[in-house]
Structure formats: C-alpha cells, structure tokens
Design a protein around this motif. Structure first.
Motif, PDB file in Angstrom:
ATOM      1  N   GLU A   1       6.585 -52.658  20.580  1.00 56.08           N
ATOM      2  CA  GLU A   1       6.322 -54.086  20.411  1.00 56.08           C
ATOM      3  C   GLU A   1       7.446 -54.737  19.602  1.00 56.08           C
ATOM      4  OE1 GLU A   1       4.230 -55.842  21.885  1.00 56.08           O
ATOM      5  OE2 GLU A   1       2.487 -54.636  22.420  1.00 56.08           O
ATOM      6  N   GLU A   2       7.920 -54.037  18.571  1.00 58.52           N
ATOM      7  CA  GLU A   2       9.007 -54.576  17.756  1.00 58.52           C
ATOM      8  C   GLU A   2      10.281 -54.740  18.571  1.00 58.52           C
ATOM      9  OE1 GLU A   2       9.079 -55.783  14.580  1.00 58.52           O
ATOM     10  OE2 GLU A   2       6.908 -55.663  14.904  1.00 58.52           O
TER      11      GLU A   2
ATOM     12  N   LYS B   1      10.161 -57.814  20.800  1.00 62.61           N
ATOM     13  CA  LYS B   1      10.338 -59.080  20.077  1.00 62.61           C
ATOM     14  C   LYS B   1      11.806 -59.507  20.029  1.00 62.61           C
ATOM     15  CE  LYS B   1       6.266 -58.562  17.112  1.00 62.61           C
ATOM     16  NZ  LYS B   1       5.785 -58.286  15.725  1.00 62.61           N
ATOM     17  N   LYS B   2      12.719 -58.571  20.225  1.00 61.84           N
ATOM     18  CA  LYS B   2      14.146 -58.875  20.191  1.00 61.84           C
ATOM     19  C   LYS B   2      14.622 -59.548  21.480  1.00 61.84           C
ATOM     20  CE  LYS B   2      15.028 -54.861  17.227  1.00 61.84           C
ATOM     21  NZ  LYS B   2      15.258 -55.635  15.991  1.00 61.84           N
TER      22      LYS B   2
ATOM     23  N   GLY C   1      10.932 -63.171  23.142  1.00 55.80           N
ATOM     24  CA  GLY C   1       9.989 -62.066  22.994  1.00 55.80           C
ATOM     25  C   GLY C   1       9.201 -61.749  24.238  1.00 55.80           C
ATOM     26  N   SER C   2       9.677 -62.199  25.388  1.00 53.57           N
ATOM     27  CA  SER C   2       8.867 -62.041  26.610  1.00 53.57           C
ATOM     28  C   SER C   2       9.723 -61.663  27.818  1.00 53.57           C
ATOM     29  CB  SER C   2       8.109 -63.331  26.906  1.00 53.57           C
ATOM     30  OG  SER C   2       9.022 -64.418  27.061  1.00 53.57           O
TER      31      SER C   2
END
Length: 396
Positions: free
Chosen positions: A314-315, A318-319, A323-324
């Motif tokens: 998940e982290e 986010k980059k 984030g998608s």
C-alpha cells in the motif's frame, strides 16, 4: 453502423497484406500497423461475441496446443480463441505421445498437423531453447507443406517462449488502451515494469521482456527496475531503446522499486529469474545435471530472499500518480497473506484491483483469435463485415 463495421473500415486503411499465412513469434517482428490490426480485430470479435453473433470462420479444422510449461489463462485462452473461430482444439501431451520413445520434433510436427490450421506453443523455461523449439517445429511443418504431406500450412501463435510472451503483452496493451480511452492518450504515460519478490524459483523473463519490447512503441515512458543481478536479455533492451528513438517515448533502468513507482500511471510488479541464472540452468539442463539444477534453485531462492522489500505494498502504491496507478499482473500473483506469507503484492492491493485484473486477462482470448484470423483469412475486412451480417450463435 455497428462497432464491428467501424472497426472493419479502420482495418481497411492499414497495410497488412503480409500478415496472411504469417507466424506470430515476437511483437517486434510486426509493424505498427500490423499490431494495430490485431487490436482492431480483437475488439471486433469481442463486439460480435457481446452481440451474440456467430464468429465462426472455420467449419472444421484443428488448433494444436503444445504446453511445455504449466498454464491456466493462456491454455484456456487459446482453446477459447480456437473455439470462437470454429476450430476444435487438441492438446499434445508429450508424456502420452511417442516423443518419450525418441520421436523427433520434425516427425511430431507433421504427424499432428494433418488437419491443423494453427499451432500454439509455450516453451519458456530455458534460455536459447524455447524460441528454437518453436522455430524447429514450424520449419518442419513448412517443409511438410512444401513436400505435399500437409494439405494446408498451419501457422504459429507463440504462447510464450524464452524471449517474448506476445499474447500476454498484447492483451495487456489492449487493456491499457481501453483503460486510458485510446492509444492516442498513451504518449507520456509512465509504466513501471519492476521485479518483485517471490518465494518461488525460476520465473521466465518473457513477460518483462515482452513489456519493454512492446510498450516502448507507443510513446510511453517505460521504466525497468530490478535488484542488481536480475538483468533481462540485453538484445531486448536494445529493441526498447530503438523503439523510443522512433516514438519519442523513453526507456530507462532504475535500481529501486520506489523510483520506478514514483508518479507512475501503470505498475507491473512481477518476479523473474536473473538472465545469467537462466543461462546457467539451460547449460545444466543440456548436460542432464539435475543435482546442479537443484543446487542452483536453492541458490536463487536464497538470493530472492535478500530482496523481500521489493513488494507492491500500500505504501508503494501511494508513490504512484495520485496514488491510483493501474496495477497489472499476468497472474497468478504471489499474494502476501493469501497465497504466501510474503510475495509480490499485498493482499489489500491485489483485492482492490481484482476486477481490472480479470478484465486484463479477458482480452487474451480475443488477441489470440485475432492473431489466428489475420494469419488465415486473406481478406479480413470482408470477413468481419460478413460476420457482422451473419446470424446469431445457436443456443438450444
């Protein structure tokens, strides 16, 4: 006007005469217009299927599948594609054939091809062997046709070799085209093809190689990321560099997954074996050194375990851009907390993208069917128009 007719009219504008009776080995063998034709025909066949129109261009004939490595999606995609066009599928199980008794590739190729229109082959595990096997098989078929043994010349669809996985990467590309609303919207989009940790050993190189060999043709910014030592074939990287010189996109390698994911529009985290290790495995295989192969496997498993931080968490997501990013995988993925304790992707990430992942996979039968149609039909425009005007599939 139906979508199929619109697509047929687009197909009519393309220079694609060389596709008739041609084989499909690697995407970089094909021109831009020939790739466009595959995408166009795949979309047309899907439209016909969705409208319950018959798509049978054959009333008899065989599609022969030869899987020298395990498969679920590609095996059933090939069978679905053949059935969609009216062919019956026969899988060659080498363990049940006379190959075990010394039957040569040349003999096998002719014996299974008497009524075959297409041959689908997967041979991906040994560097320098997969493509060579496909080429040897098809050279024997062509010789059989020239000598009058075969009444028709079957064509090849590469269902994955040691160099490329064209049906997978073409399906991935068509999925991307649909997700971003057209090929014209792909220029400048960043795609991260990254290595990811897997607790298993020896995954082929053909998917990452296929991705960098294909996606660089669309003006995209393609980034390859892997730990030190997990290189892909240098000749495929050279193809990627030549592609971007022609398209205005970019291709670069980075040393971390974090850098690759930064502001990426698309991410493709997947494990593969180091090129040098795959070459070593091929040498051991050729020497019949099973003990050496087993020792190499343990060495590579240990090497993989040093890079468990290379995972699509998940982290990490986010980059990506907003984030998608669109998450891609050829499947099956090694899913942390579901199929393994630590793997390529977090369960929460995988679960969130489950529907688009399955949609990604759903393009493969149509891509394969399009490859078959373009190689077997001399006038594909008229064929699509005739199918559009034909009756519905019979269901009793």
């Amino acid at each position: 006007m139906s979508k199929t007719i619109e697509l047929a009219k687009h197909l009519e504008t393309l220079h694609i005469n060389n596709m008739y009776k041609s084989d499909f080995y690697w995407t970089w063998d094909k021109t831009d217009e020939e790739l466009d034709a595959i995408f166009t025909v795949a979309d047309a066949l899907r439209d016909l299927r969705e409208r319950n129109k018959s798509t049978r261009i054959f009333d008899s004939g065989l599609g022969i599948s030869i899987f020298r490595d395990n498969s679920t999606r590609t095996r059933f995609s090939f069978a679905s594609a053949c059935n969609l066009l009216g062919l019956t599928v026969q899988d060659l199980d080498e363990k049940k054939s006379q190959i075990a008794h010394g039957e040569t590739v040349r003999e096998t190729a002719n014996m299974v091809s008497f009524m075959a229109d297409v041959i689908g082959i997967r041979d991906d595990m040994f560097i320098g062997e997969g493509h060579k096997y496909q080429k040897t098989f098809m050279d024997a078929v062509k010789e059989g046709y020239r000598d009058g043994i075969l009444e028709q010349q079957p064509t090849l669809v590469n269902l994955q070799c040691d160099v490329d996985h064209p049906t997978q990467c073409m399906a991935d590309m068509l999925h991307i085209i649909h997700q971003f609303g057209g090929v014209e919207n792909l220029k400048g989009k960043k795609i991260a093809m990254t290595w990811a940790y897997s607790p298993s050993y020896g995954k082929p190189l053909s998917v990452p190689q296929g991705v960098i060999g294909l996606m660089t043709r669309f003006g995209m910014d393609v980034v390859l990321a892997h730990p030190e030592g997990y290189d892909v074939m240098p000749e495929v990287e050279e193809i990627a560099r030549k592609n971007v010189a022609a398209t205005g996109g970019s291709y670069k390698k980075v040393a971390t997954m974090e850098e690759a994911f930064q502001n990426a529009d698309i991410v493709y985290p997947k494990s593969w074996a180091p090129f040098a290790a795959m070459e070593e495995r091929t040498r051991l295989y050729q020497a019949g050194d099973q003990a050496g192969i087993d020792a190499l496997e343990q060495k590579l498993l240990s090497q993989n375990a040093q890079h468990k931080d290379w995972t699509c968490s998940e982290e990490m997501m986010k980059k990506t851009r907003n984030g998608s990013a669109l998450y891609l995988h050829c499947l099956p993925a090694d899913i942390t907390g579901l199929s393994c304790s630590e793997g390529e992707v977090d369960n929460s990430v995988f679960d969130r993208y489950l529907v688009p992942l399955y949609k990604q996979a759903s393009f493969k039968p149509y891509i394969i069917a399009a490859m078959i149609l373009m190689s077997k039909v001399k006038d594909p425009v008229s064929a699509l128009m005739a199918l559009d005007g034909a009756g519905k599939r019979k269901m009793f």
